[in-house]
Design a protein around this motif. Structure first.
Motif, PDB file in Angstrom:
ATOM      1  N   UNK A  59       1.018  -1.245   0.247  1.00 20.80           N
ATOM      2  CA  UNK A  59       0.011   0.166   0.110  1.00 20.80           C
ATOM      3  C   UNK A  59       1.114   1.222   0.105  1.00 20.80           C
ATOM      4  N   UNK A  60       0.141   2.383  -0.574  1.00 16.14           N
ATOM      5  CA  UNK A  60       0.881   3.529  -0.403  1.00 16.14           C
ATOM      6  C   UNK A  60       1.110   4.274   1.358  1.00 16.14           C
ATOM      7  N   UNK A  61       1.994   4.285   1.803  1.00 13.61           N
ATOM      8  CA  UNK A  61       2.391   4.858   3.296  1.00 13.61           C
ATOM      9  C   UNK A  61       2.715   5.566   3.251  1.00 13.61           C
ATOM     10  N   UNK A  62       1.862   6.760   3.575  1.00 12.65           N
ATOM     11  CA  UNK A  62       2.540   8.443   3.988  1.00 12.65           C
ATOM     12  C   UNK A  62       3.580   8.942   5.429  1.00 12.65           C
ATOM     13  N   UNK A  63       4.268   8.403   5.917  1.00 12.74           N
ATOM     14  CA  UNK A  63       5.164   8.053   7.005  1.00 12.74           C
ATOM     15  C   UNK A  63       5.549   9.400   7.513  1.00 12.74           C
ATOM     16  N   UNK A  64       5.325   9.323   8.867  1.00 12.64           N
ATOM     17  CA  UNK A  64       6.098   9.542   9.732  1.00 12.64           C
ATOM     18  C   UNK A  64       7.069   9.476  10.840  1.00 12.64           C
ATOM     19  N   UNK A  65       8.196   9.645  10.856  1.00 17.19           N
ATOM     20  CA  UNK A  65       9.176   8.623  11.876  1.00 17.19           C
ATOM     21  C   UNK A  65      10.361  10.512  12.690  1.00 17.19           C
ATOM     22  N   UNK A  66      10.164   9.395  13.960  1.00 23.67           N
ATOM     23  CA  UNK A  66      10.530  10.278  15.199  1.00 23.67           C
ATOM     24  C   UNK A  66      10.986   9.857  15.735  1.00 23.67           C
TER      25      UNK A  66
END
Length: 161
Positions: A59-66
């Motif tokens: 799937x398309x994932x628009x990720x925020x990594x912290x």
């Protein structure tokens, strides 16, 4: 009639490690590429944090990594996509969509889609203050589908003078 309930606050305890649809791993390396024992850090030592995120499907994932930083650490360099000059052991890094300049955490937005299911992001850090500190767990979340996430447990580190 629309109704909304919101709460605001700081949890008493860090949330436990968990995941749904995503996996996050972090690796700490000395500048020569060797694995780093965080309890051997001394004030002034530089090192690399490598974060790897993997999606379970295409799937398309628009990720925020912290990744929160302990009080005794600071960011000294950010790396772009591809190979990093002088650090061949690091390998190819993923393009970052956005990366705010913060001093208490490292945050990056990345997009995964189709067969591109893995993101590799690195940042250069330095231990600056001697003491014992909490190391927050790394966390990744889809910005538009928050049910897809992964987070790690917190830990403790010591920085020697």
């Amino acid at each position: 009639v629309w109704q909304m309930v919101a709460t605001k606050g700081i949890p008493r305890e860090a949330l436990p490690a968990a995941r749904q649809g995503l996996t996050i791993r972090r690796h700490f390396h000395a500048l020569d590429g060797s694995a780093l024992n965080l309890d051997t850090l001394r004030a002034g030592d530089g090192f690399i944090l490598l974060l790897e995120v993997r999606a379970d499907n295409e799937d398309k994932f628009q990720l925020m990594l912290q990744q929160g930083l302990p009080a005794g650490w600071e960011i000294t360099g950010r790396f772009g996509a591809g190979e990093v000059s002088g650090l061949p052991w690091l390998g190819a890094l993923t393009a970052i969509d956005s990366q705010p300049a913060l001093d208490d955490r490292f945050i990056a937005a990345v997009t995964l889609e189709g067969e591109n299911r893995v993101a590799r992001i690195a940042v250069r850090l330095r231990a600056v203050t001697a003491g014992s500190f909490e190391l927050p767990g790394a966390e990744v979340r889809d910005m538009y589908r928050p049910a897809f996430f992964a987070r790690q447990n917190t830990g403790r580190i010591s920085i020697q003078p």
